[in-house]
Write a protein that holds these residues in place. Sequence first.
Motif, PDB file in Angstrom:
ATOM      1  N   SER A  75       0.825  -1.221   0.000  1.00  0.00           N
ATOM      2  CA  SER A  75       0.000   0.000   0.000  1.00  0.00           C
ATOM      3  C   SER A  75       0.858   1.270   0.000  1.00  0.00           C
ATOM      4  CB  SER A  75      -0.943  -0.004   1.211  1.00  0.00           C
ATOM      5  OG  SER A  75      -1.777  -1.147   1.175  1.00  0.00           O
ATOM      6  N   GLN A  82       0.822   2.974  -3.288  1.00  0.00           N
ATOM      7  CA  GLN A  82      -0.347   3.845  -3.549  1.00  0.00           C
ATOM      8  C   GLN A  82       0.047   5.311  -3.361  1.00  0.00           C
ATOM      9  OE1 GLN A  82      -4.074   3.365  -1.595  1.00  0.00           O
ATOM     10  NE2 GLN A  82      -3.926   1.127  -1.440  1.00  0.00           N
ATOM     11  N   ARG A 134       6.869  -9.130   7.120  1.00  0.00           N
ATOM     12  CA  ARG A 134       6.220  -9.100   8.433  1.00  0.00           C
ATOM     13  C   ARG A 134       6.868 -10.129   9.337  1.00  0.00           C
ATOM     14  NH1 ARG A 134      -0.197  -8.692   6.642  1.00  0.00           N
ATOM     15  NH2 ARG A 134       0.159  -6.931   5.235  1.00  0.00           N
ATOM     16  N   GLU A 179      -0.932  -4.850  -5.165  1.00  0.00           N
ATOM     17  CA  GLU A 179      -1.844  -3.790  -4.772  1.00  0.00           C
ATOM     18  C   GLU A 179      -2.535  -3.283  -6.039  1.00  0.00           C
ATOM     19  OE1 GLU A 179      -1.528  -3.034  -1.539  1.00  0.00           O
ATOM     20  OE2 GLU A 179      -2.706  -1.204  -1.319  1.00  0.00           O
ATOM     21  N   PHE A 188      -7.037   2.864   5.627  1.00  0.00           N
ATOM     22  CA  PHE A 188      -6.888   3.716   4.437  1.00  0.00           C
ATOM     23  C   PHE A 188      -8.015   3.551   3.435  1.00  0.00           C
ATOM     24  CE2 PHE A 188      -5.104  -0.179   2.723  1.00  0.00           C
ATOM     25  CZ  PHE A 188      -4.449  -0.714   3.822  1.00  0.00           C
ATOM     26  N   THR A 189      -9.036   2.746   3.764  1.00  0.00           N
ATOM     27  CA  THR A 189     -10.208   2.635   2.885  1.00  0.00           C
ATOM     28  C   THR A 189     -11.485   2.772   3.713  1.00  0.00           C
ATOM     29  OG1 THR A 189     -10.039   0.221   3.086  1.00  0.00           O
ATOM     30  CG2 THR A 189      -9.177   1.205   1.059  1.00  0.00           C
ATOM     31  N   GLY A 232      -8.187  -7.982   0.316  1.00  0.00           N
ATOM     32  CA  GLY A 232      -8.690  -6.875   1.113  1.00  0.00           C
ATOM     33  C   GLY A 232      -8.950  -5.728   0.145  1.00  0.00           C
ATOM     34  N   GLY A 244     -11.377  -1.733  -0.698  1.00  0.00           N
ATOM     35  CA  GLY A 244     -12.255  -0.673  -0.204  1.00  0.00           C
ATOM     36  C   GLY A 244     -12.127   0.590  -1.032  1.00  0.00           C
ATOM     37  N   ALA A 285      -9.198   0.717  -3.865  1.00  0.00           N
ATOM     38  CA  ALA A 285      -7.912   0.031  -3.749  1.00  0.00           C
ATOM     39  C   ALA A 285      -8.164  -1.399  -3.314  1.00  0.00           C
ATOM     40  CB  ALA A 285      -7.012   0.737  -2.741  1.00  0.00           C
ATOM     41  N   PHE A 286      -7.242  -2.263  -3.659  1.00  0.00           N
ATOM     42  CA  PHE A 286      -7.337  -3.648  -3.174  1.00  0.00           C
ATOM     43  C   PHE A 286      -5.926  -4.202  -3.024  1.00  0.00           C
ATOM     44  CE2 PHE A 286      -7.716  -3.660  -7.798  1.00  0.00           C
ATOM     45  CZ  PHE A 286      -6.734  -4.559  -8.174  1.00  0.00           C
ATOM     46  N   GLY A 287      -5.805  -5.241  -2.219  1.00  0.00           N
ATOM     47  CA  GLY A 287      -4.494  -5.866  -2.029  1.00  0.00           C
ATOM     48  C   GLY A 287      -4.669  -7.364  -1.902  1.00  0.00           C
TER      49      GLY A 287
HETATM   50  N1  PHE Z   1      -2.726  -3.427   2.729  1.00  0.00           N
HETATM   51  C1  PHE Z   1      -3.719  -4.399   3.133  1.00  0.00           C
HETATM   52  C2  PHE Z   1      -3.017  -5.584   3.813  1.00  0.00           C
HETATM   53  O1  PHE Z   1      -1.844  -5.765   3.624  1.00  0.00           O
HETATM   54  C3  PHE Z   1      -4.531  -4.885   1.982  1.00  0.00           C
HETATM   55  C4  PHE Z   1      -5.383  -3.819   1.353  1.00  0.00           C
HETATM   56  C5  PHE Z   1      -4.936  -3.123   0.270  1.00  0.00           C
HETATM   57  C6  PHE Z   1      -6.658  -3.517   1.832  1.00  0.00           C
HETATM   58  C7  PHE Z   1      -5.725  -2.135  -0.340  1.00  0.00           C
HETATM   59  C8  PHE Z   1      -7.444  -2.559   1.244  1.00  0.00           C
HETATM   60  C9  PHE Z   1      -6.992  -1.869   0.166  1.00  0.00           C
HETATM   61  O2  PHE Z   1      -3.649  -6.340   4.500  1.00  0.00           O
END
Ligand code: PHE
Length: 330
Positions: free
Chosen positions: A163, A166, A187, A202, A242-243, A274, A276, A297-299
């Motif tokens: 993200s 972005q 992580r 992303e 962020f969403t 994920g 939003g 956005a999505f991931g």
């Molecule tokens: N960054 C989030 C994660 O790593 C995933 C995500 C991306 C959610 C973009 C919403 C929008 O879990």
Amino acid sequence: QFEEELNKIESLKAFEELRVKYLGRKAGIVKSLLDLLRTVDREFKPKLGQEINKFKVFVEQSLKEAGETIKKKQQELEEKKKFFDITLPGFKGLEGGKHPLTITRELIEEIFVSMGYDIASGPEVESDWYNFEALGIPKTHPARDTQDTFYISEDVVLRTHTSNVQIHVMKTRKPPFKVIMPGRVYRKDADITHSPMFHQIEGLVVGENITFQDLKGTLDTFLKKLFGEKARLRLRPSFFPFTEPSAEVDVSCIMCGGEGCRVCKGSGWLEILGAGMVDPVVFENVGYDPEKVTGFAFGLGVERIAMLKYGISDIRLFFDNDIRFLKQFR
Ligand code: PHE
């Protein structure tokens, strides 16, 4: 002694050394015997001379014969080396192939590129601001804990998600745009389904009048192209800093033969994304006017999708580099 030494000869080099040792003009044994002859009393000379001469002839003769056999052997060896058997089977070199994660990433990229998306990338070593702050993740958020995140210094981290890109994209481009941003993320996690380094893709779409319907339609198209026309998607309300609104996206369990299979654990649905609508706060952070543009956005996790697609149950297989595993994907 000479015969003993002669019998041991195996190479041309050893033969040459023996020849010099016995017949050498300056210090050969035969030469030194002849020198000796000059120093003995007259009466012994004829007899001794005869003996030395016999020995000399014997040495010369033996060496000549031995020399010929050894040269012949050497030649045969050279011939053998030159011989090339064209009927022998050839050696097959090891054939490389694409890593299953590369195959999966390229497949996902192809799907989005076919829908008009650009591909962008950003840094893996990231400032706190890009990775957290600009995305509305406050200092108190648990994801910021040193138990979850790798810190390089107080303000620099190994990005915990893609993200961050972005923010880079929005700070350098003007809407409208559609981008996907693949890359490595980090992580502090390690078990059979979590690796301390893994891959995300992303997605970000920003423009005028981009709605939640666009998000749902896009993901529906994507999942059908990825898993087949039978794939259904389900959105569940969720939260991301962020969403807003946010959703967790499930896909119907088609990849392993329906409900009750081992992968889907009986529910018939699998969470894979994920997503939003971009939070207005994020737009403000990058200098966009939230009254003018909207976006979604999505991931998604590449490993997770590859594990589902190929039926892989242990994420560590991707990083062991065991050829027996890798060659199944060629
Ligand atoms: N960054 C989030 C994660 O790593 C995933 C995500 C991306 C959610 C973009 C919403 C929008 O879990």
